[in-house]
Scaffold this motif. Sequence first.
Motif, PDB file in Angstrom:
ATOM      1  N   ALA A  29      87.887  78.171  -4.695  1.00 52.61           N
ATOM      2  CA  ALA A  29      88.021  78.428  -6.130  1.00 52.61           C
ATOM      3  C   ALA A  29      86.853  77.841  -6.899  1.00 52.61           C
ATOM      4  CB  ALA A  29      89.338  77.860  -6.647  1.00 52.61           C
ATOM      5  N   ASN A  30      86.351  76.699  -6.443  1.00 60.78           N
ATOM      6  CA  ASN A  30      85.201  76.097  -7.100  1.00 60.78           C
ATOM      7  C   ASN A  30      83.967  76.992  -6.968  1.00 60.78           C
ATOM      8  OD1 ASN A  30      82.704  73.866  -6.293  1.00 60.78           O
ATOM      9  ND2 ASN A  30      83.595  73.869  -8.340  1.00 60.78           N
ATOM     10  N   ARG A  31      83.835  77.654  -5.827  1.00 57.01           N
ATOM     11  CA  ARG A  31      82.672  78.509  -5.605  1.00 57.01           C
ATOM     12  C   ARG A  31      82.814  79.875  -6.273  1.00 57.01           C
ATOM     13  NH1 ARG A  31      83.695  77.042  -0.242  1.00 57.01           N
ATOM     14  NH2 ARG A  31      82.487  75.241   0.442  1.00 57.01           N
ATOM     15  N   PHE A  32      84.023  80.459  -6.170  1.00 61.14           N
ATOM     16  CA  PHE A  32      84.179  81.862  -6.541  1.00 61.14           C
ATOM     17  C   PHE A  32      85.108  82.101  -7.734  1.00 61.14           C
ATOM     18  CE2 PHE A  32      83.555  81.535  -1.906  1.00 61.14           C
ATOM     19  CZ  PHE A  32      82.335  82.188  -1.795  1.00 61.14           C
ATOM     20  N   GLY A  33      85.834  81.073  -8.196  1.00 59.66           N
ATOM     21  CA  GLY A  33      86.808  81.269  -9.255  1.00 59.66           C
ATOM     22  C   GLY A  33      88.182  81.588  -8.691  1.00 59.66           C
ATOM     23  N   TYR A  34      89.206  81.387  -9.514  1.00 54.39           N
ATOM     24  CA  TYR A  34      90.584  81.566  -9.042  1.00 54.39           C
ATOM     25  C   TYR A  34      90.873  83.016  -8.659  1.00 54.39           C
ATOM     26  CZ  TYR A  34      95.667  81.423  -8.800  1.00 54.39           C
ATOM     27  OH  TYR A  34      96.967  81.530  -8.380  1.00 54.39           O
ATOM     28  N   ARG A  35      90.442  83.954  -9.504  1.00 57.14           N
ATOM     29  CA  ARG A  35      90.768  85.361  -9.251  1.00 57.14           C
ATOM     30  C   ARG A  35      90.203  85.838  -7.921  1.00 57.14           C
ATOM     31  NH1 ARG A  35      89.807  89.592 -13.999  1.00 57.14           N
ATOM     32  NH2 ARG A  35      91.421  88.238 -14.861  1.00 57.14           N
ATOM     33  N   LYS A  36      88.963  85.463  -7.639  1.00 56.34           N
ATOM     34  CA  LYS A  36      88.333  85.907  -6.395  1.00 56.34           C
ATOM     35  C   LYS A  36      88.836  85.111  -5.192  1.00 56.34           C
ATOM     36  CE  LYS A  36      84.129  87.800  -8.403  1.00 56.34           C
ATOM     37  NZ  LYS A  36      82.656  87.756  -8.455  1.00 56.34           N
ATOM     38  N   THR A  37      89.564  84.035  -5.449  1.00 59.58           N
ATOM     39  CA  THR A  37      90.150  83.245  -4.361  1.00 59.58           C
ATOM     40  C   THR A  37      91.586  83.669  -4.084  1.00 59.58           C
ATOM     41  OG1 THR A  37      88.753  81.380  -5.008  1.00 59.58           O
ATOM     42  CG2 THR A  37      90.596  80.858  -3.586  1.00 59.58           C
ATOM     43  N   LEU A  38      92.134  84.520  -4.931  1.00 58.87           N
ATOM     44  CA  LEU A  38      93.547  84.895  -4.823  1.00 58.87           C
ATOM     45  C   LEU A  38      93.873  85.539  -3.483  1.00 58.87           C
ATOM     46  CD1 LEU A  38      96.209  84.802  -6.320  1.00 58.87           C
ATOM     47  CD2 LEU A  38      95.660  87.015  -7.344  1.00 58.87           C
ATOM     48  N   ASN A  39      92.976  86.376  -2.956  1.00 54.47           N
ATOM     49  CA  ASN A  39      93.231  86.992  -1.648  1.00 54.47           C
ATOM     50  C   ASN A  39      93.370  85.938  -0.558  1.00 54.47           C
ATOM     51  OD1 ASN A  39      93.370  89.681  -2.353  1.00 54.47           O
ATOM     52  ND2 ASN A  39      91.182  90.043  -2.091  1.00 54.47           N
ATOM     53  N   PHE A  40      92.528  84.903  -0.624  1.00 49.30           N
ATOM     54  CA  PHE A  40      92.632  83.802   0.338  1.00 49.30           C
ATOM     55  C   PHE A  40      93.984  83.111   0.190  1.00 49.30           C
ATOM     56  CE2 PHE A  40      92.298  79.242   1.166  1.00 49.30           C
ATOM     57  CZ  PHE A  40      91.888  79.234   2.492  1.00 49.30           C
ATOM     58  N   LEU A  41      94.396  82.836  -1.056  1.00 52.77           N
ATOM     59  CA  LEU A  41      95.675  82.168  -1.299  1.00 52.77           C
ATOM     60  C   LEU A  41      96.842  83.010  -0.793  1.00 52.77           C
ATOM     61  CD1 LEU A  41      95.116  80.820  -4.945  1.00 52.77           C
ATOM     62  CD2 LEU A  41      94.620  79.689  -2.770  1.00 52.77           C
ATOM     63  N   LEU A  42      96.775  84.320  -1.019  1.00 55.28           N
ATOM     64  CA  LEU A  42      97.833  85.207  -0.524  1.00 55.28           C
ATOM     65  C   LEU A  42      97.863  85.239   0.995  1.00 55.28           C
ATOM     66  CD1 LEU A  42      97.510  88.179  -3.052  1.00 55.28           C
ATOM     67  CD2 LEU A  42      99.270  86.394  -2.995  1.00 55.28           C
ATOM     68  N   GLY A  43      96.686  85.146   1.613  1.00 61.02           N
ATOM     69  CA  GLY A  43      96.639  85.060   3.069  1.00 61.02           C
ATOM     70  C   GLY A  43      97.297  83.792   3.575  1.00 61.02           C
ATOM     71  N   VAL A  44      97.029  82.679   2.878  1.00 62.60           N
ATOM     72  CA  VAL A  44      97.639  81.399   3.250  1.00 62.60           C
ATOM     73  C   VAL A  44      99.156  81.489   3.201  1.00 62.60           C
ATOM     74  CG1 VAL A  44      97.987  79.007   2.521  1.00 62.60           C
ATOM     75  CG2 VAL A  44      95.680  79.950   2.594  1.00 62.60           C
ATOM     76  N   VAL A  45      99.694  81.973   2.085  1.00 58.48           N
ATOM     77  CA  VAL A  45     101.155  81.977   1.942  1.00 58.48           C
ATOM     78  C   VAL A  45     101.797  83.042   2.822  1.00 58.48           C
ATOM     79  CG1 VAL A  45     101.124  80.933  -0.345  1.00 58.48           C
ATOM     80  CG2 VAL A  45     101.051  83.422  -0.151  1.00 58.48           C
ATOM     81  N   SER A  46     101.098  84.154   3.083  1.00 54.89           N
ATOM     82  CA  SER A  46     101.639  85.162   4.008  1.00 54.89           C
ATOM     83  C   SER A  46     101.749  84.595   5.420  1.00 54.89           C
ATOM     84  CB  SER A  46     100.741  86.405   4.030  1.00 54.89           C
ATOM     85  OG  SER A  46     100.703  87.021   2.779  1.00 54.89           O
ATOM     86  N   GLY A  47     100.684  83.920   5.856  1.00 51.94           N
ATOM     87  CA  GLY A  47     100.730  83.288   7.170  1.00 51.94           C
ATOM     88  C   GLY A  47     101.778  82.203   7.241  1.00 51.94           C
TER      89      GLY A  47
END
Length: 200
Positions: A29-47
Amino acid sequence: MFPLFPFLAYVFTMTFTPGPNNIMSMANANRFGYRKTLNFLLGVVSGFFTILLLSGLFNLALENIMPGIQLFMNIFGGLYIGYLGISVIIDRGHRTGAQKHLNNYLVGFSMQFANPKGILFGITIMANFIIPYYKSSISLILFSAFLTFVAFISVSCWALFGVLFQRFLSRYGKAINITLGLLLIYSAVSISGIMKFIKL
């Protein structure tokens, strides 16, 4: 009677304390912002949701085979998380550069299967707090959904921290990346069991 307070205390302590998911969420999120990190976050919670369901549905079987696969899981998980830590440390600060490959759904999802601590959390939360009281498939799904929601709040908070303090983190980006990377490497060392062989 369901032990609600110990359950919540365990869940929130394990979920919100620093770990690979939270650290990577903040760094991305620090590098790309919250919106562009959302896919990563969704991957985390899906896994995470998948791990919880598997832990609930196969809890007894997993308990029986854990001694045989734990060493492999520890080594594989430690190497993967260590790789993520090194990648964070060598970041050159380019927001759309080489580190972009660490900020996607697949990385977030796959991290959960390389994190023995998360898997053991799923097994222990099911074995100690849920299975003894609720055994239906619907109960397992509902508890897994609740735990996944808590995990999403956690990674989102860490990601938002990375965004809100972006100026500070950018100013001291190299030191922050080294710190976050070392925390990931420490997590990897702890997970792999190497700490058992290091005498302080």
